[in-house]
Design a protein around this motif. Structure first.
Motif, PDB file in Angstrom:
ATOM      1  N   GLY A  12      36.326  -7.317 -36.292  1.00  0.00           N
ATOM      2  CA  GLY A  12      35.752  -8.582 -35.843  1.00  0.00           C
ATOM      3  C   GLY A  12      36.802  -9.626 -35.575  1.00  0.00           C
ATOM      4  O   GLY A  12      38.005  -9.373 -35.602  1.00  0.00           O
ATOM      5  N   ALA A  13      36.320 -10.831 -35.305  1.00  0.00           N
ATOM      6  CA  ALA A  13      37.185 -11.983 -35.070  1.00  0.00           C
ATOM      7  C   ALA A  13      36.397 -13.232 -35.443  1.00  0.00           C
ATOM      8  O   ALA A  13      35.157 -13.232 -35.419  1.00  0.00           O
ATOM      9  CB  ALA A  13      37.627 -12.049 -33.612  1.00  0.00           C
ATOM     10  N   GLU A  14      37.113 -14.263 -35.808  1.00  0.00           N
ATOM     11  CA  GLU A  14      36.451 -15.531 -36.135  1.00  0.00           C
ATOM     12  C   GLU A  14      37.395 -16.665 -35.793  1.00  0.00           C
ATOM     13  O   GLU A  14      38.592 -16.459 -35.585  1.00  0.00           O
ATOM     14  CB  GLU A  14      36.056 -15.587 -37.607  1.00  0.00           C
ATOM     15  CG  GLU A  14      37.215 -15.499 -38.576  1.00  0.00           C
ATOM     16  CD  GLU A  14      36.745 -15.477 -40.031  1.00  0.00           C
ATOM     17  OE1 GLU A  14      37.386 -16.172 -40.838  1.00  0.00           O
ATOM     18  OE2 GLU A  14      35.782 -14.760 -40.354  1.00  0.00           O
ATOM     19  N   ASP A  15      36.848 -17.874 -35.745  1.00  0.00           N
ATOM     20  CA  ASP A  15      37.670 -19.036 -35.417  1.00  0.00           C
ATOM     21  C   ASP A  15      37.149 -20.247 -36.181  1.00  0.00           C
ATOM     22  O   ASP A  15      35.935 -20.462 -36.281  1.00  0.00           O
ATOM     23  CB  ASP A  15      37.636 -19.312 -33.909  1.00  0.00           C
ATOM     24  CG  ASP A  15      38.759 -20.247 -33.466  1.00  0.00           C
ATOM     25  OD1 ASP A  15      39.648 -20.545 -34.292  1.00  0.00           O
ATOM     26  OD2 ASP A  15      38.751 -20.681 -32.307  1.00  0.00           O
ATOM     27  N   THR A  16      38.086 -21.002 -36.756  1.00  0.00           N
ATOM     28  CA  THR A  16      37.780 -22.294 -37.363  1.00  0.00           C
ATOM     29  C   THR A  16      38.137 -23.362 -36.350  1.00  0.00           C
ATOM     30  O   THR A  16      39.256 -23.381 -35.826  1.00  0.00           O
ATOM     31  CB  THR A  16      38.579 -22.499 -38.662  1.00  0.00           C
ATOM     32  OG1 THR A  16      38.255 -21.458 -39.576  1.00  0.00           O
ATOM     33  CG2 THR A  16      38.237 -23.840 -39.294  1.00  0.00           C
ATOM     34  N   PHE A  17      37.212 -24.271 -36.086  1.00  0.00           N
ATOM     35  CA  PHE A  17      37.373 -25.212 -34.982  1.00  0.00           C
ATOM     36  C   PHE A  17      38.003 -26.523 -35.458  1.00  0.00           C
ATOM     37  O   PHE A  17      37.781 -26.943 -36.601  1.00  0.00           O
ATOM     38  CB  PHE A  17      36.015 -25.473 -34.331  1.00  0.00           C
ATOM     39  CG  PHE A  17      35.269 -24.199 -34.026  1.00  0.00           C
ATOM     40  CD1 PHE A  17      35.784 -23.288 -33.118  1.00  0.00           C
ATOM     41  CD2 PHE A  17      34.090 -23.895 -34.685  1.00  0.00           C
ATOM     42  CE1 PHE A  17      35.125 -22.098 -32.863  1.00  0.00           C
ATOM     43  CE2 PHE A  17      33.425 -22.714 -34.433  1.00  0.00           C
ATOM     44  CZ  PHE A  17      33.943 -21.812 -33.520  1.00  0.00           C
ATOM     45  N   PRO A  18      38.775 -27.184 -34.573  1.00  0.00           N
ATOM     46  CA  PRO A  18      39.412 -28.458 -34.954  1.00  0.00           C
ATOM     47  C   PRO A  18      38.379 -29.526 -35.331  1.00  0.00           C
ATOM     48  O   PRO A  18      38.634 -30.358 -36.189  1.00  0.00           O
ATOM     49  CB  PRO A  18      40.180 -28.853 -33.700  1.00  0.00           C
ATOM     50  CG  PRO A  18      40.345 -27.597 -32.929  1.00  0.00           C
ATOM     51  CD  PRO A  18      39.151 -26.753 -33.232  1.00  0.00           C
ATOM     52  N   TYR A  19      37.225 -29.463 -34.667  1.00  0.00           N
ATOM     53  CA  TYR A  19      36.149 -30.428 -34.954  1.00  0.00           C
ATOM     54  C   TYR A  19      34.826 -29.675 -35.002  1.00  0.00           C
ATOM     55  O   TYR A  19      34.666 -28.620 -34.386  1.00  0.00           O
ATOM     56  CB  TYR A  19      36.102 -31.524 -33.877  1.00  0.00           C
ATOM     57  CG  TYR A  19      37.406 -32.265 -33.764  1.00  0.00           C
ATOM     58  CD1 TYR A  19      37.723 -33.295 -34.655  1.00  0.00           C
ATOM     59  CD2 TYR A  19      38.346 -31.921 -32.792  1.00  0.00           C
ATOM     60  CE1 TYR A  19      38.934 -33.957 -34.577  1.00  0.00           C
ATOM     61  CE2 TYR A  19      39.562 -32.577 -32.703  1.00  0.00           C
ATOM     62  CZ  TYR A  19      39.852 -33.605 -33.597  1.00  0.00           C
ATOM     63  OH  TYR A  19      41.053 -34.244 -33.524  1.00  0.00           O
ATOM     64  N   ASP A  20      33.864 -30.215 -35.753  1.00  0.00           N
ATOM     65  CA  ASP A  20      32.579 -29.537 -35.921  1.00  0.00           C
ATOM     66  C   ASP A  20      31.865 -29.367 -34.584  1.00  0.00           C
ATOM     67  O   ASP A  20      31.840 -30.277 -33.745  1.00  0.00           O
ATOM     68  CB  ASP A  20      31.660 -30.343 -36.857  1.00  0.00           C
ATOM     69  CG  ASP A  20      32.210 -30.442 -38.261  1.00  0.00           C
ATOM     70  OD1 ASP A  20      32.952 -29.539 -38.670  1.00  0.00           O
ATOM     71  OD2 ASP A  20      31.894 -31.438 -38.951  1.00  0.00           O
ATOM     72  N   LEU A  21      31.263 -28.178 -34.404  1.00  0.00           N
ATOM     73  CA  LEU A  21      30.406 -27.940 -33.248  1.00  0.00           C
ATOM     74  C   LEU A  21      29.010 -28.460 -33.574  1.00  0.00           C
ATOM     75  O   LEU A  21      28.465 -28.191 -34.643  1.00  0.00           O
ATOM     76  CB  LEU A  21      30.328 -26.442 -32.937  1.00  0.00           C
ATOM     77  CG  LEU A  21      31.650 -25.696 -32.740  1.00  0.00           C
ATOM     78  CD1 LEU A  21      31.374 -24.242 -32.357  1.00  0.00           C
ATOM     79  CD2 LEU A  21      32.531 -26.372 -31.700  1.00  0.00           C
ATOM     80  N   THR A  22      28.427 -29.186 -32.633  1.00  0.00           N
ATOM     81  CA  THR A  22      27.114 -29.793 -32.896  1.00  0.00           C
ATOM     82  C   THR A  22      26.077 -29.440 -31.841  1.00  0.00           C
ATOM     83  O   THR A  22      24.900 -29.727 -32.024  1.00  0.00           O
ATOM     84  CB  THR A  22      27.240 -31.331 -32.980  1.00  0.00           C
ATOM     85  OG1 THR A  22      27.824 -31.818 -31.764  1.00  0.00           O
ATOM     86  CG2 THR A  22      28.109 -31.744 -34.164  1.00  0.00           C
ATOM     87  N   THR A  23      26.487 -28.821 -30.726  1.00  0.00           N
ATOM     88  CA  THR A  23      25.523 -28.485 -29.676  1.00  0.00           C
ATOM     89  C   THR A  23      25.506 -26.971 -29.439  1.00  0.00           C
ATOM     90  O   THR A  23      26.509 -26.288 -29.666  1.00  0.00           O
ATOM     91  CB  THR A  23      25.865 -29.181 -28.342  1.00  0.00           C
ATOM     92  OG1 THR A  23      27.052 -28.596 -27.796  1.00  0.00           O
ATOM     93  CG2 THR A  23      26.073 -30.680 -28.554  1.00  0.00           C
ATOM     94  N   ILE A  24      24.363 -26.485 -28.951  1.00  0.00           N
ATOM     95  CA  ILE A  24      24.215 -25.063 -28.660  1.00  0.00           C
ATOM     96  C   ILE A  24      25.217 -24.619 -27.601  1.00  0.00           C
ATOM     97  O   ILE A  24      25.805 -23.528 -27.686  1.00  0.00           O
ATOM     98  CB  ILE A  24      22.775 -24.753 -28.178  1.00  0.00           C
ATOM     99  CG1 ILE A  24      21.785 -24.945 -29.326  1.00  0.00           C
ATOM    100  CG2 ILE A  24      22.678 -23.337 -27.626  1.00  0.00           C
ATOM    101  CD1 ILE A  24      21.922 -23.908 -30.424  1.00  0.00           C
ATOM    102  N   ASP A  25      25.436 -25.457 -26.597  1.00  0.00           N
ATOM    103  CA  ASP A  25      26.377 -25.100 -25.534  1.00  0.00           C
ATOM    104  C   ASP A  25      27.782 -24.878 -26.092  1.00  0.00           C
ATOM    105  O   ASP A  25      28.478 -23.930 -25.694  1.00  0.00           O
ATOM    106  CB  ASP A  25      26.405 -26.201 -24.460  1.00  0.00           C
ATOM    107  CG  ASP A  25      25.144 -26.207 -23.600  1.00  0.00           C
ATOM    108  OD1 ASP A  25      24.410 -25.201 -23.637  1.00  0.00           O
ATOM    109  OD2 ASP A  25      24.903 -27.210 -22.910  1.00  0.00           O
TER     110      ASP A  25
END
Length: 366
Positions: free
Chosen positions: A252-265
């Motif tokens: 698998g793979a995963e990613d931690t984002f610099p800022y929180d994701l808040t939208t489905i897009d």
């Protein structure tokens, strides 16, 4: 349970020293002698430390620590993103060095492996001499250093390799194994995490000698199946063989984002990127899997996983991405703030090679 007898092998555990950071310092002279942190950058929300040079470790910087905390401990540290292609290339060359001496190689990661040299290819005989030659070859050919532990089983060799880092070589001979383990603090036992170590200490069990006082029934009652394992370990018994062909259970793979994701897009866009990484790895290793697992970590660090098993094994990019998005849709996303997404495939089978119509079906594992 019948009391086991120890099988004596010649086992070497090789552990590269600050591997990612050492490769960076080797390839980039400006990093040499400097406090270097490889991993996520501390800007924005910040990432996680993959590894740190020994110059940074002096300030308390450790793997899995947040990059922000690492910066607080070592304000002058240099932070760089990992270059996994470079680390993999170095790892492959290290594996080639190992294979000069034995085919019984069990890699645990890019930077460590077990070697069984009970019967070595070159007829050297001495596991210590082999370990010295391997360390020297790694230093001369790759300009990197490794630490080695040499003993009669995997458990002791693994612990020994960590005793004189960096560039260490530690031998625990057959007559010293039990005495060595008896003196070993329980938190130093490989496989004993913080929770189990604390549970042991709460029961007055601080060393291998303390564990040795417990019967098999007491060990299993307190610590389950691992209790039986450690019952044998404190008596110097670890009969696990070096496994050259470890079966891949998941990819698998995963990613931690610099800022929180808040939208489905935003979430869908990131899942597409992660699905592409997983797809590329499946193709590289010629694997198909049935079960797609979505991992979600929220801003409050709550973590959940959701899985779906397809009737047929797959490695199709669009189907992996769509399944992950479908799993996302059945979670509670109202006011959700997501800091990490991951996709994993499991329940594998290798991709069968194409055969001519008239050819018999080949067994890939024959």
């Amino acid at each position: 349970m019948e009391h086991q007898q120890p099988i004596r092998r010649k086992i070497i555990h090789i552990d590269m020293d600050a591997f990612y950071a050492s490769v960076e310092q080797r390839d980039n002279p400006e990093y040499r002698g400097k406090a270097l942190v490889v991993g996520g950058l501390p800007e924005g929300r910040g990432g996680v430390v993959a590894t740190a040079s020994y110059e940074a470790r002096k300030f308390g910087v450790r793997s899995a620590m947040s990059s922000k905390q690492a910066l607080q401990l070592c304000p002058h540290a240099i932070f760089v993103r990992p270059r996994f292609a470079a680390y993999k290339e170095a790892s492959q060359k290290i594996r080639e060095i190992f294979s000069r001496y034995t085919d019984l190689i069990e890699p645990l990661s890019l930077d460590e492996a077990y070697l069984d040299v009970t019967e070595d290819k070159l007829g050297i005989g001495s596991a210590m001499d082999i370990a010295k030659e391997i360390k020297q070859a790694i230093k001369e050919e790759l300009n990197l250093t490794a630490s080695a532990g040499v003993s009669v089983n995997k458990f002791v060799a693994k612990i020994a390799s960590d005793m004189q880092k960096p560039d260490g070589l530690t031998f625990i001979g057959p007559s010293s194994v039990e005495r060595f383990i008896e003196k070993l603090p329980v938190e130093k036992f490989y496989g004993v995490g913080k929770v189990t170590a604390q549970k042991m200490m709460n029961k007055g069990l601080f060393t291998g000698a303390d564990l040795k006082k417990l019967s098999l029934a007491e060990m299993t009652a307190n610590f389950g199946k691992t209790g039986a394992f450690y019952y044998n370990i404190v008596r110097g018994i670890d009969n696990r063989a070096v496994q050259p062909h470890r079966e891949t259970k998941s990819m698998g793979a995963e990613d931690t984002f610099p800022y929180d994701l808040t939208t489905i897009d935003e979430m869908h866009a990131e899942l597409d990127k992660i699905a592409q990484l997983v797809h590329d790895r499946l193709l590289k290793y010629q694997l198909k899997g049935r079960t797609v697992t979505l991992k979600i970590k929220y801003a409050d660090f709550k973590q959940i996983t959701r899985s779906y098993s397809h009737p047929e094994r797959l490695n199709d990019l669009q189907l992996i991405a769509r399944t992950a998005k479908d799993l996302l849709a059945v979670t509670d996303l109202e006011d959700a703030r997501i800091r990490l997404l991951g996709i994993t495939l499991s329940n594998f089978t290798p991709i069968e090679p194409k055969q001519k119509q008239s050819s018999p079906q080949l067994d890939l594992f024959e």
